[in-house]
Design a protein around this motif. Structure first.
Motif, mmCIF file in Angstrom:
data_model
loop_
_atom_site.group_PDB
_atom_site.id
_atom_site.type_symbol
_atom_site.label_atom_id
_atom_site.label_comp_id
_atom_site.label_asym_id
_atom_site.label_seq_id
_atom_site.Cartn_x
_atom_site.Cartn_y
_atom_site.Cartn_z
ATOM 1 N N GLU A 146 1.126 -6.843 66.401
ATOM 2 C CA GLU A 146 2.017 -7.011 67.547
ATOM 3 C C GLU A 146 1.638 -8.248 68.356
ATOM 4 O O GLU A 146 2.492 -9.071 68.699
ATOM 5 C CB GLU A 146 1.980 -5.774 68.458
ATOM 6 N N LEU A 205 3.442 -11.219 60.879
ATOM 7 C CA LEU A 205 4.382 -10.676 59.900
ATOM 8 C C LEU A 205 4.436 -11.521 58.640
ATOM 9 O O LEU A 205 5.310 -11.340 57.792
ATOM 10 C CB LEU A 205 5.786 -10.576 60.520
ATOM 11 N N ARG A 231 -2.254 -1.224 76.865
ATOM 12 C CA ARG A 231 -2.390 -0.503 75.601
ATOM 13 C C ARG A 231 -3.643 -0.940 74.840
ATOM 14 O O ARG A 231 -4.277 -0.158 74.146
ATOM 15 C CB ARG A 231 -1.116 -0.674 74.761
ATOM 16 N N LEU A 246 0.848 -5.071 77.051
ATOM 17 C CA LEU A 246 -0.083 -5.123 75.921
ATOM 18 C C LEU A 246 -1.511 -4.892 76.420
ATOM 19 O O LEU A 246 -2.300 -4.198 75.789
ATOM 20 C CB LEU A 246 0.027 -6.480 75.220
ATOM 21 N N GLU A 298 -2.042 -2.097 64.251
ATOM 22 C CA GLU A 298 -0.712 -2.230 64.873
ATOM 23 C C GLU A 298 -0.777 -3.190 66.058
ATOM 24 O O GLU A 298 0.117 -4.012 66.253
ATOM 25 C CB GLU A 298 -0.182 -0.867 65.335
ATOM 26 N N MET A 316 0.138 -10.865 67.504
ATOM 27 C CA MET A 316 0.318 -12.118 66.777
ATOM 28 C C MET A 316 1.790 -12.505 66.640
ATOM 29 O O MET A 316 2.105 -13.588 66.141
ATOM 30 C CB MET A 316 -0.319 -12.005 65.386
ATOM 31 N N GLY A 317 2.701 -11.630 67.085
ATOM 32 C CA GLY A 317 4.128 -11.955 67.013
ATOM 33 C C GLY A 317 4.556 -12.189 65.577
ATOM 34 O O GLY A 317 4.133 -11.479 64.669
ATOM 35 N N TYR A 318 5.366 -13.215 65.357
ATOM 36 C CA TYR A 318 5.816 -13.507 63.992
ATOM 37 C C TYR A 318 4.654 -13.887 63.076
ATOM 38 O O TYR A 318 4.728 -13.722 61.877
ATOM 39 C CB TYR A 318 6.851 -14.627 63.999
ATOM 40 N N ARG A 319 3.589 -14.417 63.673
ATOM 41 C CA ARG A 319 2.427 -14.765 62.841
ATOM 42 C C ARG A 319 1.744 -13.506 62.304
ATOM 43 O O ARG A 319 0.939 -13.571 61.398
ATOM 44 C CB ARG A 319 1.424 -15.608 63.634
ATOM 45 N N LYS A 324 -2.155 2.033 56.280
ATOM 46 C CA LYS A 324 -1.310 3.225 56.394
ATOM 47 C C LYS A 324 -1.786 4.310 55.428
ATOM 48 O O LYS A 324 -1.426 5.476 55.569
ATOM 49 C CB LYS A 324 0.160 2.886 56.121
ATOM 50 N N TRP A 368 -3.004 -4.262 57.588
ATOM 51 C CA TRP A 368 -2.168 -3.346 58.384
ATOM 52 C C TRP A 368 -1.387 -2.419 57.447
ATOM 53 O O TRP A 368 -1.371 -1.191 57.638
ATOM 54 C CB TRP A 368 -1.212 -4.158 59.263
ATOM 55 N N LEU A 369 -0.781 -2.997 56.427
ATOM 56 C CA LEU A 369 0.009 -2.189 55.483
ATOM 57 C C LEU A 369 -0.888 -1.254 54.680
ATOM 58 O O LEU A 369 -0.618 -0.060 54.552
ATOM 59 C CB LEU A 369 0.800 -3.112 54.552
ATOM 60 N N TRP A 370 -1.971 -1.803 54.155
ATOM 61 C CA TRP A 370 -2.905 -0.989 53.381
ATOM 62 C C TRP A 370 -3.447 0.166 54.231
ATOM 63 O O TRP A 370 -3.613 1.286 53.756
ATOM 64 C CB TRP A 370 -4.044 -1.873 52.851
#
Lengths: 406, 380
Positions: free
Chosen positions: A347, A354, A295, A292, A343, A349-352, A376, A372-374
């Motif tokens: 990533e 999501l 990247r 990580l 992204e 934040m792991g499950y947090r 896109k 994150w979704l917006w």
């Protein structure tokens, strides 16, 4: 980086600063710049007061002529104003309240509008009291915008519009709309289009909000069913709407070239600090997750290269706000930076990273996920990444066009 | 596709037809919109039990068919295509594997028939933070009388709301970060002192946070040896990862099918957009990547069926989870981009695949975790 050098600029900055100190309502300090504004009554009142004070100075659109509600200032002076407002913990609500008015419709009106049209429309935009939306894309005319089908029929003193627009941002809360419509069905695609202005509050206009993968959105579908646009509200010559819109879209790209992303900005935590907090660090302060870390570094370098390029372009243009094909480069670069950042954030934040809703997640975590979704959409709207690349290859590199068919 | 036996081909075809005909994505959408706590498609789960998929990894003596991991992977791949939500992976793969790896004959006899008939739903409750890190387990198990008392928290437990029993790795000695000192327990969901809370994640599946506040279990709740569970947990997680890789392949393949269909039908500029090389070449590269990812997923499953050494299984599982994860990440992103605006709408299914992709990537170690682990396994 300070753009205010020289005594004249310093004096201007000084005067702006004291005006902001005297007029900025303290209850608005550090409030989020939300489109919806404040639902809280006191805040809404303060926001109105602040808007009217700015409008009184002509600072809703500071570079526009005074006659049309602006302040007749240079782009450099306009930047000083926004810097000083930001310094006080505020923001200028007028560009948001005007929807697409200040950033896109206004500059295009200044260029293509008649004196009568400018006098009719610009002051309402500059004061933030009239909100504008744009009717451009259609379900079957996205990247191929010139393939649009909404028809405008000549009815003597007005046009009757019929068809469907999509992605009309803020249509359900706007008072006016600028729409690209087909006025000459027999002409080749780009030659039969015109750009008209029409009021949204009429029987022939219906809007329907669109729910996105990130949840509720400002986007709408807008239906024209014999909607009326006055002949006097035709912007630019008849059947020359494509040129008007090309210009309009350059203004849009120019307003989208800053790489914003969740958590960006001075007040919030840096990405590297956030990464350490969620993914842990070694005894000597390195990010625990080496993969990580590498990247993240690549991303931070991308972001810095983007920032430097934006600065270089500004410096080379010497404060000239001229928009050009370089806007396509900057839009794609800004998109890459901002989407990569999102992204990486989810990533690390792991499950947090999501969480969709609920009190098991912190509000910032949910916001990061929704953004994150917006985000896109950034590589899709305002001309997709692919369309920008077409513009770069054709207009900058001089390569042959491949998308022109009919 | 691996060279399949006749029986495997039959099961794969049955699973694919069932998913295609009975469980289109509209069924998943309906479950999401219902906001049910357990977040599983109950009738689909019942169907899986009836078709015997819950017994694929269970010995015949306990009511299963013992067909192996590759066969299970074929079913999971089919389920991944239309996002069919069930505890099949959590219970019949991870849970059943835990019993087979660590359970005594008596424990297997007591639990596995229930896994097969669906009356018992198992799941592994391993992680305690937001990121996968099995060595960091802090949940304490204190010996008391004949048994143990468990205290701690488990986060983001897969199918945590529908499970009837949890497989809980807890610390009987040692400190977080140490591999020694872990013990596996089988804990009933209705144990006194065990609380669970449903979580709402982007993929709308059934996650839960568990709180163990002095949960008392008997000595017979221990799976395997006290204090020596880490190697078993590692082996169990590798089985879970191989299974996940198979499900992820199904999700990626379906996303890719949707993408290619769109390239073939959407017209702009007077022709289908797939005729633009900028898009066509990206699709071609994705297909190449899909073939490589598929090989990794199948090899991980096959290594389990071939009883490969634990180190080989670990390498293959990390290879599969990382490579398939990268592939799914790419395809789920391109699915939205190539669809343009329509792909951004909730009304369209593309967003489901993007959201599910990131959840699958994060589960039991993301790509970064497995690249790091692969490097360690290879000794550098």
């Amino acid at each position: 980086m300070s753009t205010a050098t020289g005594a004249a600029n310093d004096a201007f900055r000084e005067s702006v600063r004291s005006w902001v100190e005297a007029n900025f309502p303290q209850e608005l300090k550090d409030q989020p710049a939300s489109m919806e504004g404040a639902s809280d009554g006191d805040l809404a009142q303060a926001l109105d007061r602040w808007r009217d004070a700015l409008a009184g100075q002509g600072w809703g659109a500071p570079t526009w002529p005074k006659a049309y509600g602006g302040a007749g200032l240079s782009p450099a002076e306009a930047r000083v104003i926004s810097q000083e407002i930001g310094r006080a913990g505020g923001y200028n609500p007028i560009p948001l309240m005007a929807g697409m008015g200040v950033t896109m419709v206004g500059p295009t009106l200044l260029e293509y509008g008649t004196d009568e049209q400018k006098a009719k429309h610009l002051p309402g935009i500059a004061s933030g009291k009239i909100r504008w939306c744009l009717g451009l894309s259609e379900p079957n005319a996205g990247s191929d915008l010139a393939g649009l089908a909404t028809k405008a029929e000549d009815k003597g003193d007005h046009f009757a519009l019929n068809g469907q627009k999509i992605w009309t941002s803020g249509a359900d809360v706007s008072q006016w709309c600028g729409a690209l419509v087909r006025t000459e069905p027999q002409a080749p695609k780009r030659d039969g289009l015109s750009f008209v202005l029409l009021p949204m509050d009429q029987d022939g206009v219906e809007t329907r909000p669109i729910k996105l993968i990130s949840g509720a959105s400002p986007f709408c579908e807008t239906y024209f069913n014999d909607a009326r646009a006055e002949k006097s509200d035709l912007l630019g010559p008849l059947n020359k709407g494509w040129s008007v819109v090309k210009r309009l879209l350059q203004h849009e790209r120019a307003s989208q070239t800053s790489a914003r992303g969740p958590g960006a900005g001075g007040k919030s935590e840096s990405l590297q600090a956030l990464a350490k907090r969620y993914a842990g660090e070694t005894a000597d302060g390195k990010l625990e997750d080496a993969d990580l870390r590498a990247r993240l570094t690549r991303h931070l370098m991308d972001a810095e290269a983007h920032r430097l390029t934006a600065e270089r372009i500004t410096a080379e243009a010497k404060g000239n706000a001229e928009v050009s094909a370089a806007a396509s480069i900057m839009k794609n670069s800004a998109t890459n930076v901002s989407q990569a950042r999102s992204e990486l954030m989810i990533e690390l934040m792991g499950y947090r990273g999501l969480g969709w809703e609920g009190d098991s997640f912190r509000p910032q975590e949910i916001d990061t996920v929704r953004e994150w979704l917006w985000g896109k959409a950034i590589s899709i709207y305002g001309g997709s990444a692919e369309v920008q690349n077409n513009i770069i290859s054709k207009n900058i590199l001089g390569l042959p066009e491949t998308t022109q068919k009919g | 596709m691996a060279a399949l036996t006749e029986e495997q081909t039959l099961i794969r075809d049955q699973a694919e037809a069932w998913v295609r005909d009975e469980y289109p994505v509209t069924k998943f959408r309906a479950m999401r919109d219902s906001k049910a706590n357990a977040a599983i498609m109950a009738d689909a789960w019942q169907g899986m039990v009836e078709m015997g998929w819950t017994g694929i990894l269970v010995p015949e003596a306990h009511g299963g068919s013992d067909l192996g991991y590759l066969t299970f992977g074929l079913v999971l791949e089919a389920l991944g295509k239309n996002l069919t939500a069930s505890p099949l992976l959590a219970s019949a793969l991870v849970g059943a594997s835990a019993l087979r790896l660590a359970g005594s004959e008596a424990q297997q006899a007591a639990v596995l028939p229930g896994v097969v008939d669906g009356s018992i739903i198992l799941t592994l409750a391993v992680d305690e933070g937001a990121r996968h890190n099995p060595a960091q387990i802090a949940c304490a198990a204190k010996a008391e009388g004949e048994g143990f008392v468990l205290t701690g928290e488990k986060r983001f437990v897969l199918e945590g709301m529908s499970a009837t029993h949890f497989i809980v790795p807890a610390r009987t000695s040692g400190a977080p970060g140490e591999e020694a000192g872990l013990t596996l327990f089988l804990v009933s969901a209705d144990s006194a002192g065990l609380g669970r809370k449903a979580l709402s994640l982007v993929d709308s599946r059934g996650y839960a946070d568990l709180t163990l506040s002095g949960v008392t279990v008997g000595a017979d709740a221990v799976l395997g040896t006290v204090g020596d569970a880490y190697p078993v947990l590692d082996a169990l997680l590798d089985r879970a990862r191989a299974g996940l890789a198979a499900e992820m392949m199904g999700t990626a393949r379906q996303a890719f099918t949707m993408l290619v269909d769109y390239l073939k039908t959407r017209e702009q500029f007077g022709r289908v957009i797939g005729s633009f090389q900028a898009l066509g070449h990206r699709a071609a590269q994705m297909f190449t990547d899909q073939q490589l990812a598929q090989s990794c997923a199948e090899a991980a499953l096959a290594s389990l069926d071939n009883d490969a050494p634990a180190s080989t299984v670990a390498e293959m599982a990390s290879l599969a989870k990382a490579r398939v994860g990268d592939h799914l990440h790419l395809v789920s992103r391109e699915l939205i981009q190539m669809h343009g605006g329509i792909g951004m709408t909730d009304e369209y299914d593309a967003g489901f695949y993007l959201k599910r992709a990131r959840a699958l990537e994060a589960t039991y170690g993301n790509q970064a975790f497995h690249r790091e682990r692969y490097a360690t396994l290879l000794g550098y």
